[in-house]
Design a protein around this motif. Structure first.
Motif, PDB file in Angstrom:
ATOM      1  N   HIS A  11     -12.647  -1.854   3.778  1.00 28.52           N
ATOM      2  CA  HIS A  11     -12.223  -0.614   3.133  1.00 28.52           C
ATOM      3  C   HIS A  11     -13.125   0.586   3.427  1.00 28.52           C
ATOM      4  N   PHE A  12     -14.322   0.346   3.961  1.00 29.48           N
ATOM      5  CA  PHE A  12     -15.251   1.449   4.188  1.00 29.48           C
ATOM      6  C   PHE A  12     -14.658   2.445   5.180  1.00 29.48           C
ATOM      7  N   GLY A  13     -14.717   3.724   4.837  1.00 30.83           N
ATOM      8  CA  GLY A  13     -14.166   4.781   5.679  1.00 30.83           C
ATOM      9  C   GLY A  13     -12.687   5.046   5.448  1.00 30.83           C
ATOM     10  N   LYS A  14     -12.082   4.244   4.579  1.00 26.03           N
ATOM     11  CA  LYS A  14     -10.663   4.395   4.273  1.00 26.03           C
ATOM     12  C   LYS A  14     -10.491   4.892   2.847  1.00 26.03           C
ATOM     13  N   GLU A  15      -9.295   5.328   2.521  1.00 28.44           N
ATOM     14  CA  GLU A  15      -9.012   5.780   1.163  1.00 28.44           C
ATOM     15  C   GLU A  15      -8.658   4.583   0.282  1.00 28.44           C
ATOM     16  N   VAL A  16      -9.149   4.622  -0.949  1.00 25.55           N
ATOM     17  CA  VAL A  16      -8.847   3.598  -1.943  1.00 25.55           C
ATOM     18  C   VAL A  16      -8.289   4.287  -3.187  1.00 25.55           C
ATOM     19  N   ALA A  17      -7.389   3.613  -3.880  1.00 29.69           N
ATOM     20  CA  ALA A  17      -6.754   4.175  -5.074  1.00 29.69           C
ATOM     21  C   ALA A  17      -7.681   4.048  -6.277  1.00 29.69           C
ATOM     22  N   ILE A  18      -7.870   5.161  -6.992  1.00 35.11           N
ATOM     23  CA  ILE A  18      -8.741   5.216  -8.163  1.00 35.11           C
ATOM     24  C   ILE A  18      -7.877   5.507  -9.392  1.00 35.11           C
ATOM     25  N   GLN A  19      -8.152   4.778 -10.465  1.00 35.91           N
ATOM     26  CA  GLN A  19      -7.400   4.975 -11.704  1.00 35.91           C
ATOM     27  C   GLN A  19      -7.491   6.420 -12.168  1.00 35.91           C
ATOM     28  N   GLY A  20      -6.339   7.026 -12.417  1.00 31.33           N
ATOM     29  CA  GLY A  20      -6.284   8.379 -12.951  1.00 31.33           C
ATOM     30  C   GLY A  20      -6.674   9.487 -11.994  1.00 31.33           C
ATOM     31  N   MET A  21      -6.950   9.164 -10.739  1.00 31.83           N
ATOM     32  CA  MET A  21      -7.384  10.171  -9.772  1.00 31.83           C
ATOM     33  C   MET A  21      -6.567  10.170  -8.502  1.00 31.83           C
ATOM     34  N   GLY A  22      -6.035   9.051  -8.126  1.00 28.47           N
ATOM     35  CA  GLY A  22      -5.391   8.935  -6.832  1.00 28.47           C
ATOM     36  C   GLY A  22      -6.381   8.440  -5.806  1.00 28.47           C
ATOM     37  N   PRO A  23      -6.112   8.670  -4.528  1.00 24.59           N
ATOM     38  CA  PRO A  23      -6.988   8.125  -3.487  1.00 24.59           C
ATOM     39  C   PRO A  23      -8.267   8.940  -3.274  1.00 24.59           C
ATOM     40  N   VAL A  24      -9.345   8.222  -2.982  1.00 24.49           N
ATOM     41  CA  VAL A  24     -10.615   8.830  -2.571  1.00 24.49           C
ATOM     42  C   VAL A  24     -11.138   8.027  -1.382  1.00 24.49           C
ATOM     43  N   LYS A  25     -11.931   8.667  -0.541  1.00 25.48           N
ATOM     44  CA  LYS A  25     -12.487   7.987   0.631  1.00 25.48           C
ATOM     45  C   LYS A  25     -13.682   7.133   0.231  1.00 25.48           C
ATOM     46  N   MET A  26     -13.663   5.873   0.664  1.00 20.97           N
ATOM     47  CA  MET A  26     -14.811   5.000   0.420  1.00 20.97           C
ATOM     48  C   MET A  26     -15.841   5.286   1.513  1.00 20.97           C
ATOM     49  N   ASP A  27     -16.853   6.061   1.145  1.00 24.95           N
ATOM     50  CA  ASP A  27     -17.917   6.419   2.071  1.00 24.95           C
ATOM     51  C   ASP A  27     -19.261   6.136   1.400  1.00 24.95           C
TER      52      ASP A  27
END
Length: 74
Positions: A11-27
Motif C-alpha cells: 500500500h505504500f505510495g498508494k491511496e488508502v480509504a480513511i474513515q470520515g475523510m476519504g482517500p489519503v496517500k500512504m507516504d
C-alpha cells in the motif's frame, strides 16, 4: 484474512480509504502520523485499536519502520 489492523504491505505510495475523510496517500508522513497519533486517520473498515508510540520511539526508529514498510511492497 482480515486482522485487527490493516496491512501496510503493498500500500505504500498508494491511496488508502480513511474513515470520515476519504482517500489519503500512504507516504512517510502518513506512517509517521500513524505511529505517533494512530487515531488521527483510521483506515476504513477497522476499529482504532493501535496505541500511540509518541514519546516512546526515537525518530531514527520511526525512520527504520518506514524503511521496512517501503521494503515489503509488491
Amino acid at each position: 484474512s482480515k486482522k485487527v489492523g490493516p496491512s501496510f504491505k503493498g500500500h505504500f505510495g498508494k491511496e488508502v480509504a480513511i474513515q470520515g475523510m476519504g482517500p489519503v496517500k500512504m507516504d512517510e508522513q502518513y506512517v509517521r502520523e500513524s505511529i505517533l497519533e494512530p487515531n488521527a486517520k483510521v483506515r476504513e473498515g477497522y476499529e482504532p485499536r493501535m496505541p500511540s508510540f509518541k514519546g516512546q520511539m526515537r525518530d531514527e526508529w520511526i525512520d527504520a519502520v518506514i524503511a521496512y514498510i517501503k521494503s515489503i511492497q509488491d
